[in-house]
Design a protein around this motif. Sequence first.
Motif, PDB file in Angstrom:
ATOM      1  N   SER A  56      40.306  18.647  -6.280  1.00  0.00           N
ATOM      2  CA  SER A  56      40.441  19.501  -5.514  1.00  0.00           C
ATOM      3  C   SER A  56      41.611  20.513  -4.898  1.00  0.00           C
ATOM      4  CB  SER A  56      41.474  18.022  -4.997  1.00  0.00           C
ATOM      5  OG  SER A  56      42.062  18.347  -3.491  1.00  0.00           O
ATOM      6  N   VAL A  57      41.392  20.460  -4.342  1.00  0.00           N
ATOM      7  CA  VAL A  57      42.583  22.226  -3.877  1.00  0.00           C
ATOM      8  C   VAL A  57      44.304  21.393  -4.157  1.00  0.00           C
ATOM      9  CG1 VAL A  57      41.539  23.217  -1.868  1.00  0.00           C
ATOM     10  CG2 VAL A  57      43.495  21.285  -1.599  1.00  0.00           C
ATOM     11  N   ARG A  58      44.271  23.088  -4.837  1.00  0.00           N
ATOM     12  CA  ARG A  58      45.936  22.937  -5.547  1.00  0.00           C
ATOM     13  C   ARG A  58      47.134  22.706  -4.365  1.00  0.00           C
ATOM     14  NH1 ARG A  58      47.487  25.663  -9.932  1.00  0.00           N
ATOM     15  NH2 ARG A  58      49.734  26.403  -9.137  1.00  0.00           N
ATOM     16  N   PRO A  59      48.227  22.433  -4.792  1.00  0.00           N
ATOM     17  CA  PRO A  59      49.094  21.785  -4.103  1.00  0.00           C
ATOM     18  C   PRO A  59      49.649  23.181  -3.590  1.00  0.00           C
ATOM     19  CG  PRO A  59      49.885  20.133  -5.942  1.00  0.00           C
ATOM     20  CD  PRO A  59      48.358  21.126  -5.793  1.00  0.00           C
ATOM     21  N   ILE A  61      47.854  24.165  -0.738  1.00  0.00           N
ATOM     22  CA  ILE A  61      46.312  24.991   0.540  1.00  0.00           C
ATOM     23  C   ILE A  61      46.576  23.871   1.749  1.00  0.00           C
ATOM     24  CG2 ILE A  61      44.349  25.876  -0.045  1.00  0.00           C
ATOM     25  CD1 ILE A  61      44.494  26.691  -2.218  1.00  0.00           C
ATOM     26  N   LEU A  62      46.289  24.152   2.772  1.00  0.00           N
ATOM     27  CA  LEU A  62      46.279  23.342   3.284  1.00  0.00           C
ATOM     28  C   LEU A  62      44.862  23.294   4.087  1.00  0.00           C
ATOM     29  CD1 LEU A  62      47.528  21.572   5.452  1.00  0.00           C
ATOM     30  CD2 LEU A  62      47.912  23.701   7.264  1.00  0.00           C
ATOM     31  N   VAL A  63      44.235  22.538   4.020  1.00  0.00           N
ATOM     32  CA  VAL A  63      43.088  22.235   4.759  1.00  0.00           C
ATOM     33  C   VAL A  63      42.372  21.309   5.907  1.00  0.00           C
ATOM     34  CG1 VAL A  63      40.756  21.412   4.003  1.00  0.00           C
ATOM     35  CG2 VAL A  63      42.178  21.715   1.863  1.00  0.00           C
ATOM     36  N   LEU A  64      41.878  22.078   6.893  1.00  0.00           N
ATOM     37  CA  LEU A  64      42.061  21.900   8.305  1.00  0.00           C
ATOM     38  C   LEU A  64      40.441  22.117   8.593  1.00  0.00           C
ATOM     39  CD1 LEU A  64      44.397  23.525  10.427  1.00  0.00           C
ATOM     40  CD2 LEU A  64      44.939  21.805   9.101  1.00  0.00           C
ATOM     41  N   ALA A  68      41.824  20.060  12.132  1.00  0.00           N
ATOM     42  CA  ALA A  68      42.209  18.767  12.094  1.00  0.00           C
ATOM     43  C   ALA A  68      42.808  18.014  10.494  1.00  0.00           C
ATOM     44  CB  ALA A  68      41.660  17.405  11.982  1.00  0.00           C
ATOM     45  N   ASP A  69      43.799  17.960  10.415  1.00  0.00           N
ATOM     46  CA  ASP A  69      43.679  17.881   8.579  1.00  0.00           C
ATOM     47  C   ASP A  69      43.043  17.580   7.875  1.00  0.00           C
ATOM     48  OD1 ASP A  69      45.387  17.360   5.482  1.00  0.00           O
ATOM     49  OD2 ASP A  69      47.703  17.487   6.796  1.00  0.00           O
ATOM     50  N   TRP A  70      42.578  17.579   6.835  1.00  0.00           N
ATOM     51  CA  TRP A  70      41.596  16.587   6.324  1.00  0.00           C
ATOM     52  C   TRP A  70      42.443  15.620   5.783  1.00  0.00           C
ATOM     53  CZ3 TRP A  70      39.180  17.785   0.609  1.00  0.00           C
ATOM     54  CH2 TRP A  70      40.453  18.743  -0.246  1.00  0.00           C
ATOM     55  N   GLU A  71      42.639  15.322   5.261  1.00  0.00           N
ATOM     56  CA  GLU A  71      43.984  14.032   5.486  1.00  0.00           C
ATOM     57  C   GLU A  71      43.288  13.078   5.922  1.00  0.00           C
ATOM     58  OE1 GLU A  71      47.858  14.712   3.933  1.00  0.00           O
ATOM     59  OE2 GLU A  71      47.492  16.020   2.786  1.00  0.00           O
ATOM     60  N   LEU A  72      43.733  13.183   7.332  1.00  0.00           N
ATOM     61  CA  LEU A  72      42.764  12.517   7.870  1.00  0.00           C
ATOM     62  C   LEU A  72      41.539  12.080   8.153  1.00  0.00           C
ATOM     63  CD1 LEU A  72      45.229  13.771  10.785  1.00  0.00           C
ATOM     64  CD2 LEU A  72      45.872  12.263   9.736  1.00  0.00           C
ATOM     65  N   LEU A  73      40.920  12.592   7.397  1.00  0.00           N
ATOM     66  CA  LEU A  73      39.343  13.010   7.442  1.00  0.00           C
ATOM     67  C   LEU A  73      39.115  11.931   5.936  1.00  0.00           C
ATOM     68  CD1 LEU A  73      38.603  16.115   9.308  1.00  0.00           C
ATOM     69  CD2 LEU A  73      38.726  14.104  10.582  1.00  0.00           C
ATOM     70  N   GLY A  74      39.489  11.480   5.208  1.00  0.00           N
ATOM     71  CA  GLY A  74      39.152  10.994   3.966  1.00  0.00           C
ATOM     72  C   GLY A  74      39.510  12.547   2.495  1.00  0.00           C
ATOM     73  N   PHE A  88      41.793  27.197   4.926  1.00  0.00           N
ATOM     74  CA  PHE A  88      42.068  26.946   3.761  1.00  0.00           C
ATOM     75  C   PHE A  88      43.002  27.873   4.278  1.00  0.00           C
ATOM     76  CE2 PHE A  88      37.693  26.386   2.256  1.00  0.00           C
ATOM     77  CZ  PHE A  88      37.609  25.031   2.237  1.00  0.00           C
ATOM     78  N   ILE A  89      44.507  27.819   3.727  1.00  0.00           N
ATOM     79  CA  ILE A  89      45.515  28.372   4.038  1.00  0.00           C
ATOM     80  C   ILE A  89      46.844  28.157   3.464  1.00  0.00           C
ATOM     81  CG2 ILE A  89      47.734  28.705   6.042  1.00  0.00           C
ATOM     82  CD1 ILE A  89      45.794  27.230   7.955  1.00  0.00           C
TER      83      ILE A  89
END
Length: 95
Positions: A56-59, A61-64, A68-74, A88-89
């Motif tokens: 996965s991405v490192r802590p 790094i925000l993924v949209l 939408a935040d990918w955490e909401l998408l699975g 990726f931010i």
Amino acid sequence: MKISLEFRGGAELLVSNIAKHSVDLEGPRWTMAQLLKWVKENLIEERPELFLQGDSVRPGILVLVNDADWELLGQLEYDLQENDNVLFISTLHGG
């Protein structure tokens, strides 16, 4: 499947300082897990450990996906769709 990838907040430094990438992925189904592996193999030029940790991405790094935040998408299990925009931010900044 065509998607857009964007790298911001310093993450673009890992991909030749090119912030936006238009990508055509082969095959009918892609998950975020597969995409991250593809990014590592095809876009990251050096120091992939600054982008990925394990599968996965490192802590920090925000993924949209489509803003939408990918955490909401699975997260890794999200099935990418035609014309998705994945951003990726990096939220970590040295000092």
